[in-house]
Design a protein around this motif. Structure first.
Motif, PDB file in Angstrom:
ATOM      1  N   GLY A  32      -0.640   2.806 -11.951  1.00 30.36           N
ATOM      2  CA  GLY A  32      -1.775   2.954 -12.606  1.00 30.36           C
ATOM      3  C   GLY A  32      -2.073   4.443 -13.084  1.00 30.36           C
ATOM      4  O   GLY A  32      -2.913   4.667 -14.102  1.00 30.36           O
ATOM      5  N   PHE A  34     -11.382  -2.026  -8.270  1.00 29.33           N
ATOM      6  CA  PHE A  34     -11.985  -1.372  -9.370  1.00 29.33           C
ATOM      7  C   PHE A  34     -11.861  -2.478 -10.679  1.00 29.33           C
ATOM      8  O   PHE A  34     -12.568  -2.566 -11.331  1.00 29.33           O
ATOM      9  CB  PHE A  34     -10.810  -0.438 -10.048  1.00 29.33           C
ATOM     10  CG  PHE A  34     -10.943   0.743  -9.354  1.00 29.33           C
ATOM     11  CD1 PHE A  34     -12.017   1.257  -8.412  1.00 29.33           C
ATOM     12  CD2 PHE A  34     -10.107   1.918  -9.313  1.00 29.33           C
ATOM     13  CE1 PHE A  34     -12.168   2.382  -7.678  1.00 29.33           C
ATOM     14  CE2 PHE A  34     -10.091   3.364  -8.500  1.00 29.33           C
ATOM     15  CZ  PHE A  34     -11.309   3.455  -7.862  1.00 29.33           C
ATOM     16  N   PRO A  55      -6.511   5.221 -12.494  1.00 28.85           N
ATOM     17  CA  PRO A  55      -6.618   3.801 -12.491  1.00 28.85           C
ATOM     18  C   PRO A  55      -7.929   3.546 -12.868  1.00 28.85           C
ATOM     19  O   PRO A  55      -8.073   2.346 -13.213  1.00 28.85           O
ATOM     20  CB  PRO A  55      -6.427   3.823 -10.873  1.00 28.85           C
ATOM     21  CG  PRO A  55      -6.272   5.081 -10.177  1.00 28.85           C
ATOM     22  CD  PRO A  55      -6.042   6.234 -11.177  1.00 28.85           C
ATOM     23  N   LYS A  62       1.060   6.555   1.094  1.00 28.20           N
ATOM     24  CA  LYS A  62      -0.019   5.800   0.239  1.00 28.20           C
ATOM     25  C   LYS A  62       0.198   5.745  -1.254  1.00 28.20           C
ATOM     26  O   LYS A  62      -0.683   5.438  -1.847  1.00 28.20           O
ATOM     27  CB  LYS A  62      -1.353   6.777   0.306  1.00 28.20           C
ATOM     28  CG  LYS A  62      -2.125   6.974   1.592  1.00 28.20           C
ATOM     29  CD  LYS A  62      -3.445   7.448   1.690  1.00 28.20           C
ATOM     30  CE  LYS A  62      -3.897   7.753   3.089  1.00 28.20           C
ATOM     31  NZ  LYS A  62      -5.148   8.689   3.140  1.00 28.20           N
ATOM     32  N   GLN A  63       1.464   5.693  -1.613  1.00 29.86           N
ATOM     33  CA  GLN A  63       2.157   5.315  -3.006  1.00 29.86           C
ATOM     34  C   GLN A  63       2.985   4.141  -2.987  1.00 29.86           C
ATOM     35  O   GLN A  63       3.561   3.935  -2.093  1.00 29.86           O
ATOM     36  CB  GLN A  63       2.632   6.665  -3.631  1.00 29.86           C
ATOM     37  CG  GLN A  63       2.072   8.104  -3.819  1.00 29.86           C
ATOM     38  CD  GLN A  63       0.699   7.873  -4.428  1.00 29.86           C
ATOM     39  OE1 GLN A  63       0.456   6.939  -5.200  1.00 29.86           O
ATOM     40  NE2 GLN A  63      -0.278   8.821  -3.973  1.00 29.86           N
ATOM     41  N   ILE A  83      -7.249   9.906  -9.227  1.00 31.70           N
ATOM     42  CA  ILE A  83      -8.050   9.126  -9.001  1.00 31.70           C
ATOM     43  C   ILE A  83      -8.600   8.689 -10.093  1.00 31.70           C
ATOM     44  O   ILE A  83      -9.114   7.343 -10.317  1.00 31.70           O
ATOM     45  CB  ILE A  83      -9.245   9.801  -7.941  1.00 31.70           C
ATOM     46  CG1 ILE A  83      -8.458  10.307  -6.687  1.00 31.70           C
ATOM     47  CG2 ILE A  83     -10.225   8.928  -7.786  1.00 31.70           C
ATOM     48  CD1 ILE A  83      -9.543  11.083  -5.754  1.00 31.70           C
ATOM     49  N   THR A 113       0.430   1.911  -7.794  1.00 27.61           N
ATOM     50  CA  THR A 113      -0.233   3.087  -7.896  1.00 27.61           C
ATOM     51  C   THR A 113       0.237   4.016  -8.763  1.00 27.61           C
ATOM     52  O   THR A 113      -0.398   4.564  -9.579  1.00 27.61           O
ATOM     53  CB  THR A 113      -0.368   3.782  -6.472  1.00 27.61           C
ATOM     54  OG1 THR A 113       1.033   4.028  -5.872  1.00 27.61           O
ATOM     55  CG2 THR A 113      -1.115   2.810  -5.255  1.00 27.61           C
ATOM     56  N   ILE A 173      -3.034  -2.932  -9.887  1.00 32.15           N
ATOM     57  CA  ILE A 173      -3.149  -1.447 -10.005  1.00 32.15           C
ATOM     58  C   ILE A 173      -4.209  -1.165  -8.908  1.00 32.15           C
ATOM     59  O   ILE A 173      -3.950  -0.546  -8.017  1.00 32.15           O
ATOM     60  CB  ILE A 173      -3.359  -0.892 -11.404  1.00 32.15           C
ATOM     61  CG1 ILE A 173      -2.134  -1.033 -12.139  1.00 32.15           C
ATOM     62  CG2 ILE A 173      -4.030   0.330 -11.174  1.00 32.15           C
ATOM     63  CD1 ILE A 173      -2.688  -0.618 -13.715  1.00 32.15           C
ATOM     64  N   HIS A 174      -5.457  -1.997  -9.092  1.00 26.77           N
ATOM     65  CA  HIS A 174      -6.442  -1.409  -8.007  1.00 26.77           C
ATOM     66  C   HIS A 174      -7.564  -2.866  -8.024  1.00 26.77           C
ATOM     67  O   HIS A 174      -8.268  -2.898  -9.104  1.00 26.77           O
ATOM     68  CB  HIS A 174      -7.134  -0.244  -8.606  1.00 26.77           C
ATOM     69  CG  HIS A 174      -7.985   0.265  -6.996  1.00 26.77           C
ATOM     70  ND1 HIS A 174      -9.107  -0.407  -6.366  1.00 26.77           N
ATOM     71  CD2 HIS A 174      -7.447   1.384  -6.259  1.00 26.77           C
ATOM     72  CE1 HIS A 174      -9.245   0.521  -5.586  1.00 26.77           C
ATOM     73  NE2 HIS A 174      -8.518   1.263  -5.355  1.00 26.77           N
ATOM     74  N   TRP A 175      -7.279  -3.693  -7.005  1.00 25.80           N
ATOM     75  CA  TRP A 175      -8.000  -4.801  -7.070  1.00 25.80           C
ATOM     76  C   TRP A 175      -9.589  -4.576  -6.958  1.00 25.80           C
ATOM     77  O   TRP A 175     -10.442  -5.326  -7.791  1.00 25.80           O
ATOM     78  CB  TRP A 175      -7.836  -5.637  -6.087  1.00 25.80           C
ATOM     79  CG  TRP A 175      -7.947  -5.310  -4.738  1.00 25.80           C
ATOM     80  CD1 TRP A 175      -7.132  -4.577  -3.802  1.00 25.80           C
ATOM     81  CD2 TRP A 175      -9.137  -5.525  -3.903  1.00 25.80           C
ATOM     82  NE1 TRP A 175      -7.628  -4.278  -2.567  1.00 25.80           N
ATOM     83  CE2 TRP A 175      -9.238  -4.868  -2.581  1.00 25.80           C
ATOM     84  CE3 TRP A 175     -10.542  -6.093  -4.057  1.00 25.80           C
ATOM     85  CZ2 TRP A 175      -9.814  -4.799  -1.686  1.00 25.80           C
ATOM     86  CZ3 TRP A 175     -11.285  -5.888  -3.233  1.00 25.80           C
ATOM     87  CH2 TRP A 175     -11.217  -5.464  -1.970  1.00 25.80           C
TER      88      TRP A 175
END
Length: 588
Positions: free
Chosen positions: A253, A496, A400, A245-246, A397, A250, A492-494
């Motif tokens: 972020g 967010f 990011p 999951k990395q 958590i 990530t 990084i995180h669409w």
């Protein structure tokens, strides 16, 4: 008849032999009676406004916010996942975005010296007006608030992991975080004087911890996965080996929040002796020095620790240090100082937005206390909101989430500089060219002031002072920085990113409803129109620009203008911008 004054003026201030100077030079001088107060009252019970400089104010504050917790706890984890090469690339991305933002903010401060309050909010308010300024200001305050939770969580994690490498009680971590926030809020309420003096000591301890880490890597004994400087470890850690999951983004972020303290100097704008020079020099120096320390950590860890240990042990930097307790003190100091920096900056920005009454619902947060108008209510509010994010309880958590408001703010600052630069380039209108000449045929020079000039700070015939950092200012560099900041949000995180932009949009439309008559900003540049003109010029190149040449000594001639487009059908499809000068002979 009024009673005479009991003591002559010169006697009140030490007698005629030592009269009080006409204009005092003390920065904290508030009133005449301050000269009569005992030293112990003046230093411990009376609040006096003070001003700071480049190194004791900006550099120290930025360093303690930039180089902090994430490097101590996640530098090894980053190397274990991304490898040394990609880790260096992550640092380059982070520093580049930070550099663009520092350059943009410095250029804007050079133009916005009259808006010394509010830091980021003040300069954006000047460029874009109150509605956009308040929107981005609120998002910046939110980012600083989440940043407090991030650093508190990291501090609690470091404390728990020291005694239990595999903790199972996550509420213990949250409890430590809550207590830490409450205690540091009390410290922050004592005022800026004590806070900045404390930061000088904290920075010294932090640098000792870095030295302890370097020495420990040099004398590592090769046990428990810590191999010392070893070519095998270097080759194994050179390339990425992402855990489940990395990915590159990530990891980016998680690391990017190290760059969230760059605006600490801008937030101190109202408490500095020379804001333009202090902020520019201090911010750039802290960014460069922090970058060197980032590379020291990732290179030393890549050369001295096995990949498996880097991935599994967040406290590996502490374990490899020469004196473990010294490094831990530096780790704790890095966490606490970053929290104090955010507790200093965020409430002051929030206070300034409230004082301008752009968002009436937050007007109560504009109240301050003491000579420095310290935002007590805003500080308490920021602390309470940060406690909500402390309940998330995991640094990976929160990181990011923290990055999103800051990237949005950095994009706004970079675009603000670019927008103001483009506005000033178009400040001379084509139709005003003829007006540059008076009736005596003497040219009148009308030039827009360069964006990086310091002339605004001087009057009369005094030569403008040019600072060394002004050569770095470039509107195209900041335009790239704005685009890269927005791009990084989605990479990084669409999800967010969308939520952050959506929240900013809601705040903006709320400000438009509550404050429709807010004063507009200095920039009238519209990006969409500019992009349209650029694309159109690439598809259909415009004809060469016509120039009007006027002789300065032609007493026998008079001039008038004619618009060719109105009379010649061959030019009907063109824009009405072409002019012709017709001269007539004056009969003598």
């Amino acid at each position: 008849m009024a009673d005479p004054e009991p003591f002559p003026e010169e006697a009140r201030f030490g007698g005629s032999a030592n009269p009080r100077p006409a204009k005092t030079t003390e920065l904290w001088d508030e009133n005449d009676e301050s000269y009569l107060v005992e030293w112990w009252k003046a230093n411990f019970f009376i609040r006096k406004p003070i001003l700071f400089g480049t190194w004791d104010g900006v550099f120290t504050s930025c360093m303690l916010n930039i180089f902090g917790l994430v490097v101590f706890l996640r530098a090894g984890w980053m190397v274990g996942n991304a490898g040394l090469l990609l880790s260096c690339l992550i640092i380059v991305f982070t520093l580049f975005v930070g550099l663009c933002t520092v350059i943009a903010s410095n250029g804007l401060i050079a133009r916005c010296t009259e808006n010394s309050r509010g830091g980021i909010y003040g300069i954006l308010n000047y460029v874009f007006g109150g509605k956009v300024g308040a929107t981005v200001g609120i998002m910046y305050v939110l980012g600083q608030t989440i940043c407090i939770a991030l650093y508190v969580t990291g501090f609690a994690e470091a404390v728990v992991l020291k005694f239990d490498p595999n903790p199972t009680n996550h509420w213990l971590l949250r409890g430590i975080g809550i207590v830490t926030v409450l205690l540091l809020t009390v410290i922050a309420l004592f005022g800026v004087k004590y806070l900045v003096r404390l930061q000088l000591v904290l920075l010294g301890i932090l640098l000792l911890a870095v030295l302890d880490f370097v020495i420990g890597c040099s004398i590592a004994n090769g046990t428990s996965g810590m191999t010392g400087f070893n070519s095998t470890s270097f080759r194994d850690n050179l390339y990425p080996g992402f855990a489940e999951k990395q990915s590159f983004f990530t990891v980016l972020g998680v690391f990017f929040p190290t760059c969230t303290g760059l605006m600490a100097g801008v937030n101190m704008q109202g408490d500095l002796k020379s804001p333009h020079n202090n902020i520019s020099t201090g911010s750039l120096a802290s960014l460069a020095f922090s970058g060197v320390l980032y590379y020291v950590f990732v290179i030393f860890l890549a050369c001295t620790v096995q990949k498996e240990l880097l991935l599994s042990d967040y406290m590996i930097a502490s374990e490899i240090s020469w004196i473990s307790w010294m490094f831990l003190i530096g780790l704790y100091i890095a966490s606490l100082s970053s929290i104090l920096g955010s507790l200093y900056g965020a409430p002051r920005v929030f206070q300034c937005i409230a004082l301008d009454n752009i968002i009436p619902i937050i007007g109560v947060f504009g109240k301050g206390r003491g000579a420095n108008n310290e935002p007590v209510i805003a500080t308490i509010t920021v602390s309470l909101v940060s406690l909500c994010f402390v309940l998330v309880g995991h640094l990976n958590i929160l990181a990011p989430i923290t990055a999103m408001p800051f990237l949005l703010t950095y994009a706004a600052v970079n675009y603000a500089y670019f927008s103001l630069a483009m506005t000033e380039e178009r400040s001379i209108k084509p139709e005003s060219i003829l007006d540059q000449y008076n009736t005596e045929n003497t040219p009148i020079i009308k030039e827009s002031e360069p964006l990086n000039s310091s002339e605004y700070a001087y009057s009369g015939t005094e030569e403008p002072r040019v600072y060394w950092h002004e050569c770095l200012q470039s509107k195209w560099l900041t335009f790239v920085g704005a685009f890269l900041s927005v791009l990084m949000m989605f990479l990084i995180h669409w999800l967010f990113a969308i939520l952050t932009i959506g929240l900013a949009t809601i705040i903006y439309f709320y400000t438009r409803t509550t404050s429709p008559g807010t004063k507009p900003g200095a920039s009238n540049f519209v990006l969409s129109k500019w992009l349209y003109r650029v694309v159109r010029s690439l598809i259909h190149p415009l004809p060469a620009e016509e120039k009007i040449v006027i002789a300065t000594e032609t007493p026998e001639m008079s001039y008038k203008t004619m618009q060719l487009t109105d009379e010649n059908t061959d030019y009907q499809e063109r824009e009405k911008v072409h002019q012709s000068v017709v001269s007539e002979q004056i009969e003598t």
